[in-house]
Design an enzyme around this catalytic site. Structure first.
Site, mmCIF file in Angstrom:
data_model
loop_
_atom_site.group_PDB
_atom_site.id
_atom_site.type_symbol
_atom_site.label_atom_id
_atom_site.label_comp_id
_atom_site.label_asym_id
_atom_site.label_seq_id
_atom_site.Cartn_x
_atom_site.Cartn_y
_atom_site.Cartn_z
ATOM 1 N N PRO A 122 0.767 -1.258 0.144
ATOM 2 C CA PRO A 122 -0.041 0.030 0.071
ATOM 3 C C PRO A 122 0.877 1.210 0.189
ATOM 4 O O PRO A 122 1.602 1.362 0.816
ATOM 5 C CB PRO A 122 -0.892 -0.314 1.454
ATOM 6 C CG PRO A 122 0.277 -0.958 2.215
ATOM 7 C CD PRO A 122 0.835 -1.893 1.422
ATOM 8 N N ALA B 200 0.285 5.371 -0.087
ATOM 9 C CA ALA B 200 -0.429 6.752 -0.391
ATOM 10 C C ALA B 200 -0.038 7.611 -1.364
ATOM 11 O O ALA B 200 1.278 7.452 -1.678
ATOM 12 C CB ALA B 200 -0.664 7.436 1.013
ATOM 13 N N GLN C 227 -6.895 -0.949 2.619
ATOM 14 C CA GLN C 227 -6.232 -0.773 3.999
ATOM 15 C C GLN C 227 -6.921 0.211 4.764
ATOM 16 O O GLN C 227 -7.342 1.241 4.151
ATOM 17 C CB GLN C 227 -4.802 -0.219 3.633
ATOM 18 C CG GLN C 227 -4.144 -0.417 5.163
ATOM 19 C CD GLN C 227 -2.705 0.279 5.046
ATOM 20 O OE1 GLN C 227 -2.585 1.269 4.600
ATOM 21 N NE2 GLN C 227 -1.908 -0.567 5.170
ATOM 22 N N ASN D 152 8.690 -7.125 4.150
ATOM 23 C CA ASN D 152 8.675 -5.987 3.308
ATOM 24 C C ASN D 152 9.723 -5.091 3.913
ATOM 25 O O ASN D 152 10.142 -5.177 5.201
ATOM 26 C CB ASN D 152 7.378 -5.100 3.669
ATOM 27 C CG ASN D 152 7.141 -3.834 3.251
ATOM 28 O OD1 ASN D 152 7.017 -3.008 3.786
ATOM 29 N ND2 ASN D 152 7.525 -3.657 1.740
ATOM 30 N N GLY D 153 10.375 -4.153 2.880
ATOM 31 C CA GLY D 153 11.365 -3.219 3.275
ATOM 32 C C GLY D 153 12.664 -3.273 2.655
ATOM 33 O O GLY D 153 13.317 -4.515 2.739
ATOM 34 N N GLY E 91 7.248 -2.164 -2.371
ATOM 35 C CA GLY E 91 6.761 -0.550 -2.375
ATOM 36 C C GLY E 91 7.488 0.003 -3.276
ATOM 37 O O GLY E 91 7.476 0.013 -4.731
ATOM 38 N N ARG E 92 8.622 0.657 -2.827
ATOM 39 C CA ARG E 92 9.088 1.655 -3.790
ATOM 40 C C ARG E 92 9.819 1.037 -4.913
ATOM 41 O O ARG E 92 10.185 1.988 -6.084
ATOM 42 C CB ARG E 92 10.270 2.347 -2.797
ATOM 43 C CG ARG E 92 9.463 3.474 -1.916
ATOM 44 C CD ARG E 92 10.387 3.933 -0.947
ATOM 45 N NE ARG E 92 10.954 2.721 0.002
ATOM 46 C CZ ARG E 92 11.654 2.924 0.877
ATOM 47 N NH1 ARG E 92 12.359 4.086 1.324
ATOM 48 N NH2 ARG E 92 12.007 1.771 1.618
ATOM 49 N N CYS F 276 1.883 3.195 9.805
ATOM 50 C CA CYS F 276 2.152 4.526 9.355
ATOM 51 C C CYS F 276 2.847 5.465 10.351
ATOM 52 O O CYS F 276 2.411 5.359 11.516
ATOM 53 C CB CYS F 276 0.699 5.249 8.908
ATOM 54 S SG CYS F 276 1.037 6.846 8.409
HETATM 55 C C1 FMN Z 1 4.778 7.009 -0.900
HETATM 56 C C2 FMN Z 1 4.596 6.064 0.189
HETATM 57 C C3 FMN Z 1 3.311 5.603 0.420
HETATM 58 C C4 FMN Z 1 2.993 4.847 1.458
HETATM 59 N N1 FMN Z 1 1.801 4.533 2.087
HETATM 60 C C5 FMN Z 1 1.385 3.584 3.012
HETATM 61 C C6 FMN Z 1 0.182 3.343 3.109
HETATM 62 O O1 FMN Z 1 -0.779 3.954 2.839
HETATM 63 N N2 FMN Z 1 0.027 2.286 4.081
HETATM 64 C C7 FMN Z 1 1.023 1.621 4.540
HETATM 65 O O2 FMN Z 1 0.544 0.572 5.265
HETATM 66 N N3 FMN Z 1 2.296 1.644 4.158
HETATM 67 C C8 FMN Z 1 2.561 2.885 3.194
HETATM 68 N N4 FMN Z 1 3.957 3.107 2.851
HETATM 69 C C9 FMN Z 1 4.825 2.138 3.175
HETATM 70 C C10 FMN Z 1 5.049 1.011 2.218
HETATM 71 O O3 FMN Z 1 3.865 0.197 2.155
HETATM 72 C C11 FMN Z 1 6.267 -0.005 2.863
HETATM 73 O O4 FMN Z 1 6.037 -0.552 3.787
HETATM 74 C C12 FMN Z 1 7.613 0.818 2.707
HETATM 75 O O5 FMN Z 1 7.716 1.856 1.788
HETATM 76 C C13 FMN Z 1 8.658 -0.130 2.652
HETATM 77 O O6 FMN Z 1 8.758 -0.990 1.751
HETATM 78 P P1 FMN Z 1 9.604 -0.676 0.243
HETATM 79 O O7 FMN Z 1 11.156 -0.534 0.937
HETATM 80 O O8 FMN Z 1 9.276 -1.957 -0.636
HETATM 81 O O9 FMN Z 1 9.259 0.575 -0.315
HETATM 82 C C14 FMN Z 1 4.085 3.900 1.884
HETATM 83 C C15 FMN Z 1 5.435 4.089 1.514
HETATM 84 C C16 FMN Z 1 5.661 5.326 0.553
HETATM 85 C C17 FMN Z 1 7.058 5.218 -0.022
#
Ligand code: FMN
Length: 328
Positions: A16, A18, A70, A200-201, A224-225, A100
């Site tokens: 997820p 935002a 979510q 995740n991460g 995510g990213r 969050c």
């Molecule tokens: C722009 C952005 C928005 C995010 N919004 C949410 C969200 O709405 N809900 C949530 O649980 N995590 C949110 N996250 C966290 C991601 O889901 C994820 O846990 C985090 O980026 C780490 O994973 P990654 O390294 O693959 O990006 C957001 C992350 C980013 C970068």
């Protein structure tokens, strides 16, 4: 891996995000192989109060299944009501936000603040589980800070409350998005529960995905990213999963087609002006790493019509085709 009646293999999921994981992006990620996508977080309170913007976040694309919606909040009754609403709107899974880090959110006791109060986290989860027939999952961080790694205890309580899977972002609230990720936190959760645990991460390649699974025992990975400007990462993950090798990266034509499809889906969702403004960041992400793209990347910040965006996409497609594909 299974959540409820859903068989989710290979267990490769879109996180997820935002401002990113809206209907337009989820459809593209799914087409590339993301087995489960989660919406942007939506405030349970705003949903229950009937906020139009919140309803728009929870709206699903026809045929988009399985999908998790979510919800964020910490009042069990409000969360239960919001969960009933998203179930009625067609969600296959309700996901609760316990990660969050944003001050506005944690100040209300929502998001990662729930990790400081495991009993409350459990009460929220129990209320949601009792309110709906669809499976309930939770996305959490490791804890508030390095001194308070509560995720294993919280996860155990969530399992007892009937939660069917947890996704763990291996950082604390204090880490926000910076600093090294510590996948050890995922392993510690995995050791405490028997429901599926999704790691995740900083999973940014198939190799990283395999490493996180091996090091933590996680049942699946959430990206995510690394999917920003690169929805093909899911295809690569699936390919490595099934065939043990990384396929070649997308060529210039594929990248351009993806950017155009993304643009047009956003326009269908929001109308041209807002969609093109939202698309600026995506165009910059799609251009990341493309040879000779620096001049073009600067232009992404100024496009304001569909025609300008298409012109820019075409300009870099032509340039990129002339250069060796060195993406990823
Ligand atoms: C722009 C952005 C928005 C995010 N919004 C949410 C969200 O709405 N809900 C949530 O649980 N995590 C949110 N996250 C966290 C991601 O889901 C994820 O846990 C985090 O980026 C780490 O994973 P990654 O390294 O693959 O990006 C957001 C992350 C980013 C970068």
């Amino acid at each position: 891996m299974r959540i409820g009646a859903w068989s989710l293999d290979p267990p490769v999921f879109l996180a997820p995000m935002a401002g990113v994981s809206n209907r337009a992006f989820r459809v593209l990620a799914r087409a590339e192989g993301a087995r489960l996508c989660t919406t942007e977080m939506v405030s349970a309170k705003a949903l229950v109060l009937g906020g139009a913007r919140s309803f728009a976040i929870a709206e699903l694309e026809p045929g988009e299944h399985p999908v998790a919606v979510q919800i964020a909040g910490s009042d069990p009754a409000v969360m239960a009501e919001a969960a009933r609403l998203v179930e009625r709107m067609g969600a296959d899974i309700v996901d609760i936000n316990m990660g969050c880090p944003v001050p506005k959110v944690v100040r209300n006791g929502d998001g990662s603040a729930l990790l400081t109060d495991p009993a409350k986290a459990e009460a929220v989860a129990r209320a949601v589980v009792e309110a709906v027939r669809i499976p309930v999952t939770v996305k959490m961080r490791a804890g508030w800070d390095g001194e308070h790694i509560t995720a294993p205890e919280v996860a155990e309580r969530l399992e007892a409350a009937g939660v069917q899977a947890v996704a763990v972002h291996a950082r604390t609230r204090e880490d926000r998005y910076a600093g090294p990720v510590n996948w050890e936190y995922i392993r510690r959760v995995k050791e405490r529960v028997s429901i599926p645990v999704i790691g995740n991460g900083d999973v940014d390649s198939p190799a990283a995905a395999l490493r996180v699974l091996e090091e933590t025992g996680a049942d699946g990975v959430m990206i995510g990213r690394a999917a920003l400007g690169d929805p093909w990462i899911f295809r690569r993950l699936v390919h490595v999963w099934q065939h043990g090798m990384d396929p070649p990266p997308p060529d210039a034509d594929e990248r351009a087609a993806m950017a155009r499809a993304h643009l047009d889906r956003l326009i269908a969702l929001r109308g041209e002006g807002p969609a093109v403004r939202e698309m600026r960041k995506h165009l910059a992400w799609y251009l990341r790493g493309v040879p000779g793209s620096s001049g073009l990347r600067a232009r992404t910040a100024t496009v304001s019509t569909r025609a300008e965006a298409l012109e820019l996409i075409e300009a870099w497609r032509e340039r990129a085709r002339d250069e060796a594909p060195v993406w990823n």
